[in-house]
Design a protein around this motif. Structure first.
Motif, short mmCIF file in Angstrom:
data_model
loop_
_atom_site.label_atom_id
_atom_site.label_comp_id
_atom_site.label_asym_id
_atom_site.label_seq_id
_atom_site.Cartn_x
_atom_site.Cartn_y
_atom_site.Cartn_z
N UNK A 107 23.21 2.14 36.13
CA UNK A 107 23.84 1.65 36.05
C UNK A 107 23.30 1.08 34.59
N UNK A 108 21.79 0.39 35.04
CA UNK A 108 21.73 -1.14 34.53
C UNK A 108 19.96 -1.23 34.64
N UNK A 109 19.42 -1.78 33.77
CA UNK A 109 17.84 -2.61 33.81
C UNK A 109 17.27 -2.98 32.67
N UNK A 110 17.70 -4.33 33.61
CA UNK A 110 17.40 -5.85 31.90
C UNK A 110 16.29 -5.57 32.00
N UNK A 111 14.97 -5.33 32.97
CA UNK A 111 13.81 -5.08 32.26
C UNK A 111 13.68 -4.24 30.61
N UNK A 112 14.01 -2.77 31.00
CA UNK A 112 13.84 -1.82 30.38
C UNK A 112 14.78 -1.92 29.15
N UNK A 113 15.81 -2.67 29.21
CA UNK A 113 16.19 -3.41 28.14
C UNK A 113 15.57 -4.00 27.52
N UNK A 114 15.26 -5.27 27.83
CA UNK A 114 14.64 -5.61 27.19
C UNK A 114 13.32 -5.10 26.00
N UNK A 115 11.93 -4.11 26.89
CA UNK A 115 11.48 -2.99 26.36
C UNK A 115 12.00 -2.19 25.33
N UNK A 116 12.89 -1.46 25.46
CA UNK A 116 13.52 -1.04 24.63
C UNK A 116 14.19 -1.58 23.14
N UNK A 117 14.48 -2.85 23.85
CA UNK A 117 15.25 -3.80 22.20
C UNK A 117 13.64 -4.55 21.39
N UNK A 118 12.57 -3.98 22.06
CA UNK A 118 11.38 -4.76 22.04
C UNK A 118 11.23 -2.93 20.75
N UNK A 119 11.34 -2.64 21.54
CA UNK A 119 10.63 -0.68 20.69
C UNK A 119 11.85 -0.72 19.49
N UNK A 120 12.64 -0.85 19.39
CA UNK A 120 13.76 -1.02 18.47
C UNK A 120 13.31 -1.26 17.28
N UNK A 121 13.22 -2.61 17.88
CA UNK A 121 12.29 -3.90 16.92
C UNK A 121 13.80 -4.80 16.24
N UNK A 122 14.73 -4.64 16.45
CA UNK A 122 15.89 -5.31 15.54
C UNK A 122 17.17 -5.32 16.03
N UNK A 123 18.10 -6.18 15.97
CA UNK A 123 18.98 -6.27 17.43
C UNK A 123 20.04 -5.02 17.31
#
Length: 272
Positions: A72-88
């Motif tokens: 259900x969750x992965x904190x490190x992956x969320x940061x990685x995806x946040x970087x890939x998305x490039x915006x809030x």
């Protein structure tokens, strides 16, 4: 079918990200996820991440561990995806909606509220989750926390001295944890500093675990071992965890893109 991917990592916890937000991806099942995660015959990763459209958030993130199990969750992956998305962005996950925002020193993620009730972890039967009356080979009285996935947190004098590779699988698969469990062994060095090693369910020993850092910091805070904001140091690096008065956990740390590539699904045929 040829599919593009992005290889990313957060503190060495690495991911293969497949982006299906603009064009649908083929069905990714447990077999294909584990095949892609294999470090000898696949691309290699701790988790396979799928990005999809969402009706309730900016997009949806699905997470498959290296053994193919979906979590259900992965904190490190969320940061990685946040970087890939490039915006809030608000991101739908199996553990709830989280929010990721680029900041000066990486990506900050609102991981939501931790859960402590025994049935929310979940455990097989009722018990105190702040000091569980159980133990395994010298590790005892853990704290149970759910931060989108289940964690058991053990506080010890020196986490570096614990053979987590030996004891981790036993705890992960104990019948007490019907959905298995992530095993965290931690040492509190100061009111704002924690060292941590994690055995991640479906993965094994990992260089970093974002939800593990969140769960461990919150467990230490609940036991009054540290303040409401602390640095958690894992083998792969450090994360800053704050548990606000609104009961929400804020995790801040780096993420990186390693490379991009293409694979062909025909190279991973179903086994007979």
């Amino acid at each position: 079918m040829r599919i593009g991917f992005t290889k990313m990592h957060g503190l060495g916890n690495d991911f293969v990200v497949l982006d299906g937000r603009d064009a649908p991806l083929p069905v990714i099942d447990m077999r294909l996820a584990s095949a892609l995660a294999d470090r000898r015959t696949g691309i290699g990763c701790d988790q396979l991440i799928l990005l999809e459209t969402s009706n309730v958030a900016d997009f949806r993130m699905r997470i498959f561990n290296a053994d193919g199990s979906e979590v259900g969750a992965c904190g490190n992956a969320t940061r990685a995806v946040g970087l890939l998305h490039g915006a809030p962005a608000r991101i739908e996950t199996g553990g709830g909606i989280v929010a990721a925002s680029p900041v000066e020193n990486g990506i900050s993620v609102d991981m939501g509220e931790p859960r402590f009730a025994w049935e929310e972890i979940p455990l097989a039967y009722a018990m105190d989750t702040l000091s569980m009356p159980v133990g395994w080979d010298g590790l005892d009285a853990p704290v149970a926390v759910n931060v989108g996935n289940p964690h058991a947190v053990f506080f010890v004098a020196d986490c570096d001295a614990v053979d987590l590779a030996a004891i981790g699988p036993e705890i992960e698969h104990d019948p007490l944890f019907p959905e298995r469990v992530n095993v965290n062994v931690a040492t509190v060095d100061a009111r704002d500093a924690i060292r941590l090693h994690v055995w991640e369910r479906g993965v094994g020993l990992t260089r970093a675990c974002g939800t593990g850092a969140c769960a461990t910091a919150v467990a230490a805070m609940r036991r009054s071992l540290c303040d409401r904001e602390a640095t958690v140091t894992l083998p792969g690096g450090t994360l800053r965890i704050a548990w606000g008065n609104d009961d929400r956990i804020l995790m801040t740390g780096p993420a990186s893109e390693s490379f991009r590539g293409i694979f062909d699904t025909d190279d991973y045929p179903p086994t007979a």
